[in-house]
Design a protein around this motif. Structure first.
Motif, mmCIF file in Angstrom:
data_model
loop_
_atom_site.group_PDB
_atom_site.id
_atom_site.type_symbol
_atom_site.label_atom_id
_atom_site.label_comp_id
_atom_site.label_asym_id
_atom_site.label_seq_id
_atom_site.Cartn_x
_atom_site.Cartn_y
_atom_site.Cartn_z
ATOM 1 N N PRO A 1 0.808 -1.219 0.000
ATOM 2 C CA PRO A 1 0.000 0.000 0.000
ATOM 3 C C PRO A 1 0.844 1.273 0.000
ATOM 4 C CG PRO A 1 -0.840 -1.539 1.617
ATOM 5 C CD PRO A 1 0.443 -2.126 1.104
ATOM 6 N N ASP A 2 2.010 1.243 0.627
ATOM 7 C CA ASP A 2 2.783 2.491 0.686
ATOM 8 C C ASP A 2 3.349 2.898 -0.665
ATOM 9 O OD1 ASP A 2 4.369 0.243 1.033
ATOM 10 O OD2 ASP A 2 5.982 1.366 1.974
ATOM 11 N N PHE B 1 -0.142 3.248 -9.300
ATOM 12 C CA PHE B 1 -1.186 3.833 -10.148
ATOM 13 C C PHE B 1 -0.579 4.732 -11.226
ATOM 14 C CE2 PHE B 1 -5.148 3.646 -7.146
ATOM 15 C CZ PHE B 1 -5.155 2.277 -7.269
ATOM 16 N N ASN B 2 0.444 5.483 -10.838
ATOM 17 C CA ASN B 2 1.075 6.388 -11.817
ATOM 18 C C ASN B 2 1.738 5.604 -12.944
ATOM 19 O OD1 ASN B 2 0.285 8.566 -10.259
ATOM 20 N ND2 ASN B 2 2.234 8.749 -9.208
ATOM 21 N N ARG C 1 -5.622 -6.199 5.792
ATOM 22 C CA ARG C 1 -5.143 -5.704 7.095
ATOM 23 C C ARG C 1 -5.046 -6.886 8.047
ATOM 24 N NH1 ARG C 1 -6.661 -0.233 6.910
ATOM 25 N NH2 ARG C 1 -8.228 0.110 5.288
ATOM 26 N N ASN D 1 -8.939 -5.130 11.988
ATOM 27 C CA ASN D 1 -9.817 -4.045 11.555
ATOM 28 C C ASN D 1 -9.221 -2.659 11.760
ATOM 29 O OD1 ASN D 1 -12.292 -3.746 10.380
ATOM 30 N ND2 ASN D 1 -13.350 -4.844 12.025
ATOM 31 N N ASP E 1 -6.033 -1.831 12.043
ATOM 32 C CA ASP E 1 -4.647 -1.676 11.583
ATOM 33 C C ASP E 1 -4.610 -0.970 10.234
ATOM 34 O OD1 ASP E 1 -3.411 -2.970 13.692
ATOM 35 O OD2 ASP E 1 -3.605 -4.950 12.761
ATOM 36 N N ASN E 2 -3.497 -0.310 9.958
ATOM 37 C CA ASN E 2 -3.259 0.176 8.605
ATOM 38 C C ASN E 2 -3.155 -1.027 7.667
ATOM 39 O OD1 ASN E 2 -3.119 2.782 9.649
ATOM 40 N ND2 ASN E 2 -0.887 2.698 9.874
ATOM 41 N N LEU F 1 -9.865 7.658 -7.716
ATOM 42 C CA LEU F 1 -8.646 7.715 -6.902
ATOM 43 C C LEU F 1 -7.385 7.653 -7.753
ATOM 44 C CD1 LEU F 1 -7.500 7.777 -3.989
ATOM 45 C CD2 LEU F 1 -7.441 5.281 -4.087
ATOM 46 N N SER F 2 -7.392 6.797 -8.762
ATOM 47 C CA SER F 2 -6.212 6.655 -9.606
ATOM 48 C C SER F 2 -5.933 7.971 -10.331
ATOM 49 C CB SER F 2 -6.430 5.509 -10.591
ATOM 50 O OG SER F 2 -5.389 5.452 -11.514
ATOM 51 N N PHE G 1 -4.503 10.493 -7.861
ATOM 52 C CA PHE G 1 -3.084 10.248 -7.593
ATOM 53 C C PHE G 1 -2.219 10.680 -8.782
ATOM 54 C CE2 PHE G 1 -3.347 6.659 -4.165
ATOM 55 C CZ PHE G 1 -3.852 7.576 -3.261
ATOM 56 N N PRO H 1 0.331 11.915 -1.910
ATOM 57 C CA PRO H 1 -0.567 11.413 -0.866
ATOM 58 C C PRO H 1 0.238 10.721 0.227
ATOM 59 C CG PRO H 1 -0.672 9.992 -2.804
ATOM 60 C CD PRO H 1 0.222 11.149 -3.163
ATOM 61 N N ILE I 1 -4.335 7.975 3.581
ATOM 62 C CA ILE I 1 -5.706 7.965 3.069
ATOM 63 C C ILE I 1 -6.582 7.116 3.988
ATOM 64 C CG2 ILE I 1 -5.078 8.369 0.647
ATOM 65 C CD1 ILE I 1 -5.566 5.456 0.037
ATOM 66 N N PHE J 1 -10.505 5.300 3.788
ATOM 67 C CA PHE J 1 -11.737 5.059 3.043
ATOM 68 C C PHE J 1 -12.928 5.093 3.990
ATOM 69 C CE2 PHE J 1 -8.455 3.223 0.369
ATOM 70 C CZ PHE J 1 -8.786 3.778 -0.854
ATOM 71 N N SER K 1 5.538 7.809 1.017
ATOM 72 C CA SER K 1 5.219 6.477 1.523
ATOM 73 C C SER K 1 3.811 6.570 2.088
ATOM 74 C CB SER K 1 6.230 6.100 2.604
ATOM 75 O OG SER K 1 5.900 4.851 3.124
ATOM 76 N N LEU K 2 2.883 5.897 1.443
ATOM 77 C CA LEU K 2 1.456 6.091 1.739
ATOM 78 C C LEU K 2 0.990 5.176 2.877
ATOM 79 C CD1 LEU K 2 -1.275 7.369 0.803
ATOM 80 C CD2 LEU K 2 -1.517 5.381 -0.687
ATOM 81 N N VAL K 3 0.256 5.744 3.806
ATOM 82 C CA VAL K 3 -0.388 4.947 4.855
ATOM 83 C C VAL K 3 -1.874 4.831 4.534
ATOM 84 C CG1 VAL K 3 -0.997 4.870 7.313
ATOM 85 C CG2 VAL K 3 1.288 5.642 6.606
ATOM 86 N N VAL K 4 -2.366 3.601 4.453
ATOM 87 C CA VAL K 4 -3.795 3.367 4.239
ATOM 88 C C VAL K 4 -4.397 3.052 5.602
ATOM 89 C CG1 VAL K 4 -5.544 2.041 3.014
ATOM 90 C CG2 VAL K 4 -3.357 2.561 1.903
ATOM 91 N N GLU K 5 -5.019 4.045 6.194
ATOM 92 C CA GLU K 5 -5.503 3.940 7.572
ATOM 93 C C GLU K 5 -6.711 2.996 7.682
ATOM 94 O OE1 GLU K 5 -6.322 7.823 9.118
ATOM 95 O OE2 GLU K 5 -4.198 8.195 9.498
ATOM 96 N N PRO K 6 -7.038 2.606 8.897
ATOM 97 C CA PRO K 6 -8.272 1.839 9.087
ATOM 98 C C PRO K 6 -9.452 2.591 8.485
ATOM 99 C CG PRO K 6 -7.000 1.882 11.107
ATOM 100 C CD PRO K 6 -6.300 2.809 10.156
ATOM 101 N N ASP K 7 -10.393 1.856 7.924
ATOM 102 C CA ASP K 7 -11.581 2.475 7.330
ATOM 103 C C ASP K 7 -12.427 3.175 8.385
ATOM 104 O OD1 ASP K 7 -10.914 1.293 4.925
ATOM 105 O OD2 ASP K 7 -12.181 -0.462 5.285
#
Lengths: 241, 241
Positions: A169-170, A176-177, A193, A196, A198-199, B172-173, B176, B186, B189, B191, B215-221
């Protein structure tokens, strides 16, 4: 070769020869195998196939011909023993070459589906595996990089066909680019994850080769654990139920 | 003006004049307000500020000067009445102009934080709101578009400062890619889903102006509902607890 042992993904019925001294398939492999929507015929490529775990296991789901593309001789050789052991020589072909040479073996615009578990880490990122070059090459962008992987996917895939990729994910924005540059559009992603709250630690990406504008679906997460226990969804995937 | 009523975001103590005939703030606004990590001083811009709901409410959390940039006269006027009603004329400034003209009012590289709830829909996407031009302009890329919004963020922000954006996951793509073109990375993020097992319907993005690799962090929803009931997390955000 006493370090060789046999393993199976998700109850597929296909046995995979593993070697702990090299690079064994892991959770990423199992998740990608389950995430991919498998074409029933035509040609499938497992790009950066390692010991061939995903590609070989897909033989249980499809009549398509499956090509395992792996640069590292030791891993390709292991995959070849698995092809023989599972009596899959008619359906699965091992290609022991770098992805930059993939067009020596496969025609452009000829592939119906690609699965790919590429190296996640840049060559600069620190590593504790310097004493294991096979594992280092499998995990780090030493012999290939994201641009080369996505370019190969673009070249190989037929128009409107899908590639399934597991990634970090990071580096999602970078992924995407690079995809966008190659007209590979993400259509569906799923974050994985541990718990629930957690990142995300993995992302599964379903991408399509198309010149159209994409509309991305961000699917429900896959949460692996419920407290200390495997979640029921994770259990189903791992046990192949 | 009987269609005017007062509302409050998340217990901020700031009253927002709304007009149901135009465009009222909604859940997106409340979520973005809560997602943003507010700078304590300097300058904040609320870009595409509508009736100013986010920017005005931020006055409860910071001593920074807040600029509300909104093209539409009706919405800007509504924000101005809220500035007066809350006695915030020293802290909040309404700028009634299009974001393409934003440098007429604010210096480049001068802003410490931006919040932005841009139009989500392309001008081509079908709409049922053709009879409401104010709402159509707020929701659709009629007067501006994603590239212009991200370009303005790049121009306004100081190096290493953050922008907080709420957007549609299905773009989203594209988001970015446009960010990457403008060296906006980013960093974090989150969701938003209605239920655990639903596809995401919103994405909150924390982005930074930097030339470094992100370096992207995808946080808990953020999951809004638990069955028919608001989840405890959603309740906390909406009620500002």
């Amino acid at each position: 070769m006493s370090n060789i042992y046999k393993d199976v993904i998700s109850n597929s019925g296909i046995t995979i020869n593993q070697n702990k001294d090299l690079y064994s398939f892991n959770l990423d492999t199992i998740l990608l195998y389950n995430f991919a929507k498998v074409v029933k015929k035509g040609k499938i490529v497992d790009l950066c196939s390692g010991n061939g775990a995903i590609g070989l296991s897909l033989a249980s789901k499809t009549k398509a011909h499956i090509y395992l593309v792996e640069l590292q001789k030791e891993l390709s050789h292991l995959a070849e023993t698995s092809i023989l052991d599972n009596d899959l020589t008619d359906q699965v072909t091992s290609i022991n070459d770098g992805i930059k040479n993939v067009q020596r073996h496969l025609h452009h615009d000829s592939i119906d589906m690609i699965v790919c578990n590429p190296p996640y880490f840049t060559s600069k990122e620190s590593t504790h595996i310097k004493n294991n070059p096979v594992l280092a090459i499998a995990r780090h962008e030493i012999k290939t990089d994201l641009s080369e992987v996505i370019y190969s996917i673009k070249v190989l895939l037929k128009e409107n066909s899908h590639a399934y990729i597991v990634y970090r994910p990071d580096r999602l924005s970078e992924l995407f680019n690079v995809m966008s540059e190659q007209k590979i559009q993400p259509k569906r992603i799923k974050f994985v994850r541990s718990h629930n709250d957690d990142n995300a630690n993995l992302v599964l990406v379903d991408a399509i080769k198309t010149v159209k504008t994409a509309s991305l679906v961000v699917e429900p997460d896959l949460v692996m654990y419920n407290g200390d226990q495997l979640s029921s969804e994770a259990k189903k995937i791992i046990e192949g139920l």
